[in-house]
Design a protein around this motif. Structure first.
Motif, mmCIF file in Angstrom:
data_model
loop_
_atom_site.group_PDB
_atom_site.id
_atom_site.type_symbol
_atom_site.label_atom_id
_atom_site.label_comp_id
_atom_site.label_asym_id
_atom_site.label_seq_id
_atom_site.Cartn_x
_atom_site.Cartn_y
_atom_site.Cartn_z
ATOM 1 N N PRO A 64 18.915 48.192 63.665
ATOM 2 C CA PRO A 64 18.496 47.138 62.732
ATOM 3 C C PRO A 64 18.517 47.622 61.274
ATOM 4 O O PRO A 64 18.029 48.704 60.964
ATOM 5 N N ASN A 65 19.091 46.772 60.426
ATOM 6 C CA ASN A 65 19.288 47.115 59.020
ATOM 7 C C ASN A 65 18.387 46.323 58.083
ATOM 8 O O ASN A 65 18.015 45.184 58.380
ATOM 9 N N LEU A 66 18.125 46.930 56.945
ATOM 10 C CA LEU A 66 17.498 46.206 55.843
ATOM 11 C C LEU A 66 18.004 46.823 54.545
ATOM 12 O O LEU A 66 18.487 47.961 54.516
ATOM 13 N N VAL A 67 17.895 46.049 53.479
ATOM 14 C CA VAL A 67 18.293 46.554 52.161
ATOM 15 C C VAL A 67 17.198 46.185 51.166
ATOM 16 O O VAL A 67 16.608 45.099 51.253
ATOM 17 N N ILE A 68 16.907 47.110 50.279
ATOM 18 C CA ILE A 68 15.868 46.876 49.274
ATOM 19 C C ILE A 68 16.513 46.810 47.893
ATOM 20 O O ILE A 68 17.213 47.740 47.471
ATOM 21 N N TYR A 69 16.286 45.681 47.230
ATOM 22 C CA TYR A 69 16.755 45.488 45.857
ATOM 23 C C TYR A 69 15.573 45.486 44.919
ATOM 24 O O TYR A 69 14.466 45.188 45.337
ATOM 25 N N PRO A 70 15.760 45.825 43.634
ATOM 26 C CA PRO A 70 17.035 45.972 42.942
ATOM 27 C C PRO A 70 17.725 47.327 43.108
ATOM 28 O O PRO A 70 18.806 47.523 42.551
ATOM 29 N N GLU A 71 17.158 48.245 43.870
ATOM 30 C CA GLU A 71 17.768 49.575 43.975
ATOM 31 C C GLU A 71 19.033 49.593 44.811
ATOM 32 O O GLU A 71 19.785 50.574 44.766
ATOM 33 N N ALA A 72 19.199 48.565 45.673
ATOM 34 C CA ALA A 72 20.323 48.564 46.620
ATOM 35 C C ALA A 72 20.279 49.784 47.522
ATOM 36 O O ALA A 72 21.284 50.463 47.731
ATOM 37 N N ARG B 6 27.995 43.122 44.060
ATOM 38 C CA ARG B 6 26.933 42.125 43.928
ATOM 39 C C ARG B 6 26.622 41.556 45.298
ATOM 40 O O ARG B 6 27.511 41.438 46.146
ATOM 41 N N HIS B 7 25.375 41.181 45.482
ATOM 42 C CA HIS B 7 24.924 40.665 46.768
ATOM 43 C C HIS B 7 24.159 39.372 46.477
ATOM 44 O O HIS B 7 23.126 39.387 45.821
ATOM 45 N N VAL B 67 19.749 33.964 44.692
ATOM 46 C CA VAL B 67 19.459 35.095 43.798
ATOM 47 C C VAL B 67 20.593 36.102 43.926
ATOM 48 O O VAL B 67 21.127 36.317 45.011
ATOM 49 N N ILE B 68 20.977 36.656 42.793
ATOM 50 C CA ILE B 68 22.061 37.639 42.783
ATOM 51 C C ILE B 68 21.504 39.000 42.391
ATOM 52 O O ILE B 68 20.880 39.152 41.338
ATOM 53 N N TYR B 69 21.714 39.970 43.290
ATOM 54 C CA TYR B 69 21.319 41.360 43.033
ATOM 55 C C TYR B 69 22.566 42.198 42.825
ATOM 56 O O TYR B 69 23.635 41.836 43.297
ATOM 57 N N PRO B 70 22.471 43.331 42.119
ATOM 58 C CA PRO B 70 21.248 44.005 41.694
ATOM 59 C C PRO B 70 20.610 43.475 40.409
ATOM 60 O O PRO B 70 19.572 43.985 39.997
ATOM 61 N N GLU B 71 21.188 42.448 39.791
ATOM 62 C CA GLU B 71 20.634 41.975 38.518
ATOM 63 C C GLU B 71 19.312 41.223 38.663
ATOM 64 O O GLU B 71 18.608 41.015 37.679
#
Lengths: 123, 123
Positions: A64-72, B6-7, B67-71
């Motif tokens: 299982p994956n997750l991503v944390i922004y704004p750090e990517a 961008r994500h 919402v657009i990240y990382p911005e």
């Protein structure tokens, strides 16, 4: 309050059983997202950090994956037992949990060593 | 290839008809996400920019939201007619589409002027 300090997207995708790519949430219960949300709330982070359900993040082999922004910062193979460490170390402390990070050589990489070959067992 | 340039997370949440907060995708067809994904592909951005379905982004009164990240640039009231401009101006050109941006005074703000009052009509 403006934008979230951090925005966590937890994959809740399901695929049919036996699909060669696997999927992050085969039972569709969103347990990981619910636990992260609950733990954030307990730490007074509701509204500042959001634990968001997401569709397929396209790193299925590592789930299982997750991503944390704004750090990517991307994590793979995350279990419920990892939630406290991710919140305390990364979300609150700003220090990513290195043992769970997806490597750049895996993310969006067709030749990633973790991709299942046609003759490898699916799960 | 590493992380996405961008994500884009497009809210696909549904609520029951008449809910006072409204929702971003009442028909549950994910048309906005599908169109953004298709337009990115046509521009050769598949794998570099991801149009991701997401659960509730919690800015329901301003939807349809993305919402657009990382911005961490938030957009509200987005329609299919806005997709080309968002991709060309923001995703490809790096210049957010100001007319569609959610203001900081709206995001995560209980007192936001757009929140429906108890006596205002729901939709």
């Amino acid at each position: 309050m403006a934008t979230f300090e951090r925005h966590i997207f937890i994959c809740g995708n399901q695929r049919v059983p036996g699909h060669p790519r696997g999927c992050c949430d085969p039972e569709g219960k969103a347990e990981l997202q619910k636990q992260i949300k609950q733990k954030l709330k307990e730490r007074g982070l509701h509204g500042k950090v959001r634990a968001n359900q997401s569709g397929c993040l396209d790193q299925c082999e590592h789930g299982p994956n997750l991503v944390i922004y704004p750090e990517a910062v991307w994590y793979g193979g995350v279990s419920l037992a990892d939630v406290d460490e991710i919140i305390e170390s990364h979300v609150m402390g700003g220090k990513p949990v290195e043992r769970l990070r997806l490597r750049d050589s895996c993310i969006n990489t067709p030749a990633c060593e973790h991709k299942r070959r046609p003759d490898s067992p699916s799960k």
